[in-house]
Scaffold this active site. Structure first.
Site, PDB file in Angstrom:
ATOM      1  N   ASP A  43      -9.045  -5.106  -5.247  1.00 45.42           N
ATOM      2  CA  ASP A  43      -8.497  -4.317  -4.149  1.00 45.42           C
ATOM      3  C   ASP A  43      -9.333  -3.049  -3.945  1.00 45.42           C
ATOM      4  O   ASP A  43      -9.470  -2.240  -4.864  1.00 45.42           O
ATOM      5  CB  ASP A  43      -7.049  -3.944  -4.478  1.00 45.42           C
ATOM      6  CG  ASP A  43      -6.305  -3.315  -3.308  1.00 45.42           C
ATOM      7  OD1 ASP A  43      -6.931  -2.603  -2.507  1.00 45.42           O
ATOM      8  OD2 ASP A  43      -5.095  -3.544  -3.207  1.00 45.42           O
ATOM      9  N   HIS A  60      -6.948  -6.423   0.014  1.00 43.97           N
ATOM     10  CA  HIS A  60      -5.857  -5.444  -0.038  1.00 43.97           C
ATOM     11  C   HIS A  60      -4.590  -6.111   0.466  1.00 43.97           C
ATOM     12  O   HIS A  60      -4.494  -6.472   1.633  1.00 43.97           O
ATOM     13  CB  HIS A  60      -6.228  -4.241   0.838  1.00 43.97           C
ATOM     14  CG  HIS A  60      -5.272  -3.100   0.749  1.00 43.97           C
ATOM     15  ND1 HIS A  60      -4.924  -2.501  -0.444  1.00 43.97           N
ATOM     16  CD2 HIS A  60      -4.592  -2.426   1.716  1.00 43.97           C
ATOM     17  CE1 HIS A  60      -4.083  -1.506  -0.203  1.00 43.97           C
ATOM     18  NE2 HIS A  60      -3.864  -1.448   1.099  1.00 43.97           N
ATOM     19  N   SER A  94       0.832  -1.195   0.000  1.00 45.33           N
ATOM     20  CA  SER A  94       0.000   0.000   0.000  1.00 45.33           C
ATOM     21  C   SER A  94       0.871   1.251   0.000  1.00 45.33           C
ATOM     22  O   SER A  94       1.673   1.429  -0.910  1.00 45.33           O
ATOM     23  CB  SER A  94      -0.960  -0.042   1.202  1.00 45.33           C
ATOM     24  OG  SER A  94      -1.970   0.925   1.058  1.00 45.33           O
TER      25      SER A  94
END
Length: 522
Positions: A461, A491, A234
């Site tokens: 995601d 995710h 991320s």
């Protein structure tokens, strides 16, 4: 500003792993092992690169890191000194908290593999032990190393509001529909910014991602690695991309998983997240309907979305009670729903929470899901996730958005997601009035001359839509960004346990096998 706006990475949900699936397409090529790791650290930064690290057994995580018990096993922790301001390397220093688990096969050790789990704001010191079982295969030949980035946890962690004030801040209406509601949100943002300036003013200008990337290179030198091996998730992909831009010749083996799109400004990113969470919500509702005839969102689709927006509208007028005595507000419910979409493993909890709220008139489960994303423990203590998230985001991004800017874009955001659109749009005002100016319009991640970097995206995601992986690979440059796509949900692709993706990433990190660009796993 809401945590969801920038992408929460693994934070708040670190122990949640998806169920494995299988299937892989694409052929690979090989690259040589990184240079040996016995080289002496560099002599730059006035000797800081040569500092020894005093590795000791780890204490329990601090409240700022998330609390809990000391990690079991052979985990070791240390503190590294870094310049507060890299423009003044001889000036003040800050302490950065590190953690490691040494390679189990010392004879075939490659070096250190550094992790950043996202946020920005996730404590790597607290997160790595929780997720370590997912990286057991990598721990054979790598020391697994993570850290609290500057401004996070025990690394000059940013301090803003106290716990009661954080509860009040989290409950403020984040989708205002009246002038009074807009003023209340503006006042809440101003209070947050003022508290950050009062409690952490001297560090606020220096918690930017470029400084964190320079910290990462200092860590590489201090542990004695000639090249950086890195796994970013991320926001950690943005940090990795910025590192590759600054130090292309120092890139060894790098994996960027669940990618923040480096080409988008905050407004574009927020709109993409609204779309991503709406897509994940629709996937959740479809699966819920197929598995449970009593699914609270019915058959899903537009009708299911309407059920949720009806619930949220009711909550805006009458928050639901919980067993803790706190109320489930509209904003906390949206946060809880978003939290439940980060992983398929939390879909049952999300279904239960929606059933409670819609049919039983209680908000316990949705509030628990919201707390997990907001960094609040059952005792009411907050880690510094929200403070660090806002401080890093606001010093990174130059853009500042007014109430009028948001109101102009609201129709577009609501069209993207009736559930999350207004929430993500109003989050853009979180940096308005911030005491420190932002640095860039968007990060530069061009890295000509760097070794091949794996860029992993997942089609379902919610927080970092898969398109960001393709943009990151393109920005890194031809022959540098190698895309790998996982057809799946959630995710963080590697932590799903998908055998194809795990095999692909492990072959790259352990053996230097670079997969074909465009490899797909399902």
């Amino acid at each position: 500003m809401h945590t969801v706006v920038r992408g929460a990475g693994a934070l708040g949900l670190t122990a949640l792993l998806l169920a494995p699936v299988s299937g892989c397409q694409g052929e690979g090529r090989s690259v040589a092992d990184p240079a040996p790791t016995s080289a002496a650290p560099g002599a730059s930064l006035s000797g800081l690169a040569g500092q020894p690290l005093d590795w000791r057994p780890c204490p329990a995580p601090s409240t700022a890191q998330g609390g809990g018990t000391a990690p079991a096993g052979d985990w070791q922790c240390a503190t590294l000194k870094a310049p507060l301001d890299y423009a003044k390397p001889d000036g003040k220093t800050i302490d950065l908290a590190l953690i490691r688990s040494k390679a189990t096969d010392e004879q075939h050790r490659i070096g250190s593999l550094f992790f950043n789990f996202g946020g920005p704001g996730a404590s790597g010191v607290a997160t790595l032990p929780a997720l370590a079982p997912a990286y057991a295969s990598l721990n054979t030949r790598y020391d697994l190393v993570s850290f609290d980035p500057r401004g996070v946890g025990n690394s000059a962690g940013v301090k803003c509001l106290d716990d009661p004030a954080m509860d009040a801040n989290a409950a403020v209406d984040s989708t205002p529909e009246t002038p009074a509601g807009v003023k209340a949100l503006d006042d809440s943002n101003a209070q947050f910014a003022s508290a950050c300036e009062h409690n952490s003013g001297p560090v606020l200008p220096y918690v930017d991602t470029e400084s964190a990337a320079r910290d990462l290179d200092l860590m590489r030198q201090v542990v004695g690695d000639r090249k950086l091996s890195y796994f970013g998730i991320s926001y950690g992909t943005e940090l990795g991309g910025v590192y590759a831009h600054l130090f292309p010749q120092e890139v060894g083996r790098m994996v960027l998983d669940s990618v923040v799109d480096p080409t988008k400004d905050p407004e574009q990113s927020a709109l993409g997240q609204a779309q991503g969470f709406q897509l994940a919500l629709e996937d959740f509702m479809k699966a819920c309907a197929a598995q449970d005839p009593t699914c609270p969102t019915g058959s899903g689709g537009a009708a299911g979305t309407a059920k949720i927006t009806d619930l949220l509208q009711k909550l805006s007028q009458s928050p639901l009670p919980t067993s803790s005595g706190r109320k489930l507000t509209e904003s906390l419910a949206i946060t809880g729903i978003a939290s439940g979409l980060y992983s398929q493993q939390t879909w049952p909890a999300l279904a239960s929470g929606l059933t409670q709220a819609m049919q039983q008139g209680t908000g316990d489960t949705l509030l628990q899901l919201a707390d997990s994303l907001l960094g609040r423990d059952p005792q009411g203590h907050y880690n510094n996730l929200n403070a660090a998230n806002r401080a890093i985001s606001c010093v990174d991004a130059r853009q500042r958005y007014s109430d009028q800017d948001v109101e102009q874009q609201l129709p577009q955001f609501r069209n993207a997601s009736p559930v999350f659109g207004a929430f993500t749009a109003w989050g853009l005002t979180g940096c308005t009035g911030w005491p420190v100016p932002g640095r860039t319009d968007h990060p530069d991640v061009s890295a000509a001359g760097a070794a091949p970097i794996l860029v992993v995206g997942t089609t379902g995601d919610p927080a970092t839509p898969v398109e960001g992986a393709h943009e990151m690979a393109q920005q890194l440059g031809a022959g540098v960004g190698i895309t790998v796509t996982l057809n799946g949900e959630g995710h963080g692709g590697y932590n799903t346990g998908n055998p194809c993706l795990k095999k692909t990433v492990d072959a790259y990190l352990l053996d230097g096998t670079v997969p074909a660009d465009g490899t797909t796993c399902s």
